[in-house]
Write an enzyme that holds these catalytic residues in place. Structure first.
Site, PDB file in Angstrom:
ATOM      1  N   GLY A 254      43.431  49.561  52.192  1.00 61.30           N
ATOM      2  CA  GLY A 254      42.004  49.745  51.955  1.00 61.30           C
ATOM      3  C   GLY A 254      41.225  48.512  52.355  1.00 61.30           C
ATOM      4  CB  ALA A 255      40.081  45.686  51.560  1.00 60.05           C
ATOM      5  CD  GLU A 257      45.214  40.045  49.689  1.00 60.53           C
ATOM      6  OE1 GLU A 257      46.337  39.787  49.226  1.00 60.53           O
ATOM      7  OE2 GLU A 257      44.870  41.189  50.056  1.00 60.53           O
ATOM      8  CG  HIS A 288      40.871  44.409  44.580  1.00 61.33           C
ATOM      9  ND1 HIS A 288      41.698  45.176  43.793  1.00 61.33           N
ATOM     10  CD2 HIS A 288      41.711  43.811  45.473  1.00 61.33           C
ATOM     11  CE1 HIS A 288      42.949  45.042  44.175  1.00 61.33           C
ATOM     12  NE2 HIS A 288      42.979  44.203  45.208  1.00 61.33           N
ATOM     13  CD  GLU A 289      40.700  43.281  49.069  1.00 57.07           C
ATOM     14  OE1 GLU A 289      41.387  42.314  49.457  1.00 57.07           O
ATOM     15  OE2 GLU A 289      41.195  44.319  48.604  1.00 57.07           O
ATOM     16  CG  HIS A 292      43.240  39.412  46.457  1.00 60.29           C
ATOM     17  ND1 HIS A 292      44.395  39.256  45.726  1.00 60.29           N
ATOM     18  CD2 HIS A 292      43.134  40.745  46.722  1.00 60.29           C
ATOM     19  CE1 HIS A 292      44.964  40.436  45.549  1.00 60.29           C
ATOM     20  NE2 HIS A 292      44.220  41.359  46.135  1.00 60.29           N
ATOM     21  CD  GLU A 311      47.252  43.170  45.802  1.00 62.33           C
ATOM     22  OE1 GLU A 311      46.158  43.664  45.456  1.00 62.33           O
ATOM     23  OE2 GLU A 311      47.395  42.531  46.854  1.00 62.33           O
TER      24      GLU A 311
END
Length: 837
Positions: A254-255, A257, A288-289, A292, A311
């Site tokens: 999805g992505a 980091e 979320h990213e 990270h 994660e």
């Protein structure tokens, strides 16, 4: 395929090698392949080791000025002998581009012919881009130079220090792990800005420029809100020199980091009108990213058994910070309905594992790849939320800051994190970690009544802290209590003769069995309970009961018809209708039961469109059998309620029309109207959904030829359309037969894609049984594939791994893991139908 790096190899190399720096030069001007030149400076206490370089077409290398023999390169590894204390290795190579999202991914945009080239690394994929010691605990600085087409923009882990005539050089990074390397090259459209003294930017393909400009305000606001929050609560400053975010084509994750330059799959740049859940999910992903940058990039796990330190933390922070800082205050509603159920499902499978694995359980990188699952993400997120509830947010953040400061630009493990938490609290965090992080399965919390008083019982072993709410006869909130539940039952006399919702704030990770009074209340008042998060928890509960065979699907559908047309909250509606459609109707039912279920769903969504137009219209299009209605929408470019159709909605209508028997030329007409890359994929899905033997044969041949990762997914999405079981049943054994070799040829991420593509649609029982037998046979030898799930979720605890049915053998490791999960899902379907096998 190159061999997967083992734990033993990584430990030996980490003990002997210290990497100082990488100087990487990439030439992307050729469309056939690319050149990669790497200079590695490192110290060694051993005479021999190796570096990884995968799939090289040509290789030459010198070590301390001496040319290496061509025989030194074999099977993705370059052998190094005669090492000195200080060494310089120079590797020149030509490497292939990929279209599967693992490596230097190339994509030509059908909308304008522009070429985009991006390095998608992660795990052990950096070796497909440059020669390196590809393991997370050998961090080093990286300096990058890129040659490309002169009109391109090139983005990387640092700021550009020089750009002229098709050459770009980048600032040297701080020490980072090789899997965090990134480069994105192409004619990007950019929205750049400065915030708190740092350069920021959002980037997308030129053909998506209008979409990016339209959404840039929201993307910038979420970015800066999250950045301000993190730099306030974390004592360690942001550790990199810039923050670019790129919407890229073809990425598997999805992505990713990658520090200073985060990449997202460009489906997150909405072409049409997004739902409330879409907005929330994107904001959560951005948060979320960004988390990270501290959890994963500044401090990185030593080996992959502690991937949860990356994660689980980022997933928890994603929802929390989206809610607390970015304005998406209902993020935990989305988590309750879309994220957390995936954790429960994963924890009942034979592949379940502790959130924090024992190191020896993760024997190599391919095994570790399987742990990037919903135990690590969804359950890990839920467990950390319970930790914050149990420990206190202030103590949690104090421990986190101690952890980040102590291990900045280094590596750490669970023990290091517990030391940091110990320094912040006098609670027994090690006992908590042993109960929650080192075990599998989940507890069940049961409600019983004694003289009308609800009594809470725990079936399991973990301490829980959660909210219980009670309601009056009309559904209005009457009381709330924060409860600590462990070995002894807890009575709630204040809630005598009142219905209760257990875990109403969704603070803990446990299955809930309500008493009859509370279940009857939920059935009557599911749309009227005051708190939308409590309603989300109740919807998750009834879907879970149905999948567990404890509630009949017809009863669930009656709840849908009664409550969802009047459900006021957009995310509660969307989460519930999607869960019922995807995980009950389209998986558990017999084909003969689907028409009635689709009728209920379509009627529900037809009513709900007035309040929740985007998600209700999506499900209505999927479930309606009214061709005339859909054809009129397409012709008039709007729904019967006057809502304009965006291009994605048009393609969903086209797909449904051909499923219902419309002339397939409608696909050609829509493709002529829409020349985008998204149109190409939507057209593949629609053509695969045409219900004729010829269309299925053509789609099958295309899927198993040389598709890109996106093309494979698109074809599979249409091929196994609900209601076409008679047409495609004979392809099921062919799928099982062809998938292993296809996975071997295409690597980790594609293997996962193939495994997840196993079709779960309403099959007749004979087909369902045969599919299960074929899959079980494919998972032999070893005799364990048919052993059933490791847990029933009823407080089952299995310490330190011990995976049933996951064995080294004939299947690629990643595919084998996915197929064990698919076997368990078939068992859920069979059990829900009341069939013993």
């Amino acid at each position: 395929m190159s061999p997967s790096l083992t734990l033993t190899e990584s430990r030996a190399r980490a003990a002997a090698i210290r990497v100082a720096s990488y100087d990487v030069r990439l030439d992307l001007t050729s469309t056939a392949d690319f050149s990669s030149s790497t200079t590695i400076r490192f110290e060694s206490s051993t005479e021999a080791t190796f570096v990884e370089l995968a799939d090289a077409l040509e290789v030459s290398a010198t070590l301390n000025g001496t040319a290496l023999s061509p025989d030194a390169y074999d099977d993705g590894r370059l052998a190094l002998t005669g090492l000195e204390e200080h060494n310089e290795l120079v590797v020149e190579a030509r490497l292939p581009y990929v279209t599967d999202g693992d490596g230097m991914h190339t994509f030509t945009d059908p909308a304008d012919g522009e070429r985009y080239v991006s390095a998608y690394c992660g795990m052990d994929i950096a070796a497909k881009v440059f020669a390196c010691f590809d393991q997370p605990d050998l961090k080093a600085t990286i300096t990058l130079e890129v040659k490309g087409e002169s009109h391109w923009t090139v983005l990387g882990n640092g700021v550009v220090t020089f750009a002229d005539a098709g050459t770009w050089t980048f600032a040297t990074t701080p020490p980072i792990s090789t899997y965090l390397f990134v480069v994105c090259a192409g004619n990007w459209h950019s929205v750049a800005f400065e915030h708190r003294g740092l350069p920021f930017g959002w980037h997308a393909r030129q053909s998506l420029a209008q979409d990016l400009e339209r959404q840039a305000g929201e993307l910038r606001a979420v970015t800066t809100d999250c950045f301000d929050h993190y730099t306030r609560v974390f004592h360690e400053p942001y550790p990199f020199d810039s923050y670019d975010q790129v919407m890229v084509p073809g990425q598997n994750w999805g992505a990713l980091e990658t520090p200073g330059c985060v990449t997202y799959r460009d489906e997150l740049l909405f072409r049409g009108e997004p739902s409330a859940m879409d907005h929330q999910m994107r904001a959560m992903t951005i948060a979320h990213e960004m988390a990270h940058m501290w959890f994963g990039d500044l401090v990185t796990m030593r080996w992959w058994e502690d991937s949860w330190l990356n994660e689980s933390f980022a997933d928890y922070m994603g929802y929390q910070v989206a809610a607390e800082a970015a304005g998406f205050t209902d993020s935990w509603i989305a988590c309750a309905q879309t994220r957390k159920p995936t954790g429960f499902r994963a924890d009942e499978r034979r592949s379940t594992h502790p959130v924090a694995e024992e190191t020896e359980a993760v024997v190599d990188v391919d095994t570790a790849f399987g742990n990037f699952d919903m135990i690590t993400y969804a359950k890990g997120n839920a467990v950390l939320r319970q930790l914050v509830t149990w420990l206190g947010e202030t103590e949690f953040l104090t421990g986190v800051n101690a952890y980040l400061h102590t291990h900045r630009f280094g590596n750490a493990d669970l023990g290091d994190f517990l030391v940091a938490l110990d320094s912040a609290s006098d609670r027994d965090v090690r006992g908590w970690a042993a109960a929650w992080l080192r075990t599998t399965g989940f507890d069940t919390i049961r409600v019983e009544r004694v003289d009308g008083v609800p009594i809470l019982h725990r079936d399991g072993t973990r301490p829980h802290r959660f909210t219980v709410t009670s309601y009056d006869a009309s559904g209005s909130l009457e009381g709330s209590e924060l409860v600590d539940l462990s070995d002894e039952p807890v009575a709630l006399p204040a809630f005598r003769n009142r219905p209760v919702v257990v875990n109403a704030g969704d603070e803990t990770f446990a299955r809930v069995h309500l008493d009859d009074q509370s279940l009857e209340f939920a059935s009557a008042h599911l749309s009227g309970v005051d708190d939308p998060l409590a309603r989300a928890v109740l919807w998750r509960t009834v879907v879970d009961l149905t999948r567990a065979g404890l509630m009949h699907p017809d009863e669930l559908l009656r709840l849908v018809a009664r409550h969802l047309p009047i459900e006021p909250h957009p995310m509660v509606f969307e989460g519930a209708i999607n869960a019922v459609t995807t995980f009950v109707v389209q998986r558990l039912l017999d084909p003969t039961e689907v028409p009635h279920a689709y009728e209920v769903l379509a009627a529900t969504c037809s009513l709900a469109r007035h309040h929740h137009p985007v998600p209700a219209t999506r499900v209505l299009v999927t479930t309606t059998t009214d061709r005339e209605l859909l054809e009129s929408w397409l012709a008039e470019e709007q729904t019967d309620l006057g809502a304009a159709l965006d291009q994605d909605q048009r393609w969903e209508i086209v797909r449904r029309l051909v499923e219902l028997g419309a002339d397939p030329t409608v696909i050609d007409s829509e493709a002529e109207r829409d020349q985008s890359s998204a149109s190409k994929l939507a057209g593949l899905t629609a053509r695969a959904a045409v219900p004729t033997p010829q269309a299925k044969a053509e789609a099958w041949a295309l899927a198993w030829g040389e598709p890109s990762n996106r093309e494979f997914r698109a074809i599979q999405a249409g091929f196994w359309s609900v209601g076409q079981h008679e047409l495609v049943a004979d392809y099921l054994p062919r799928f099982v037969a062809q998938a292993p070799e296809f996975a071997r040829q295409h690597g980790q991420a594609f293997s996962k894609l193939i495994g997840q593509a196993f079709p779960h649609v309403p099959w007749p029982l004979p087909v369902l049984r045969a599919a299960r037998a074929d899959l079980a046979e494919a998972l032999e030898p070893g005799g364990q594939a048919d052993g059933g799930p490791a847990h029933g979720g009823q407080g089952g605890v299995q310490a330190h791994g011990g995976r049933v049915g996951v064995r080294p053998g004939d299947l690629p490791t990643v595919l084998e893991r996915e197929w064990n999960d698919q076997l368990d899902e078939l068992d859920v379907t069979l059990a829900a139908r009341g069939i013993r096998h």
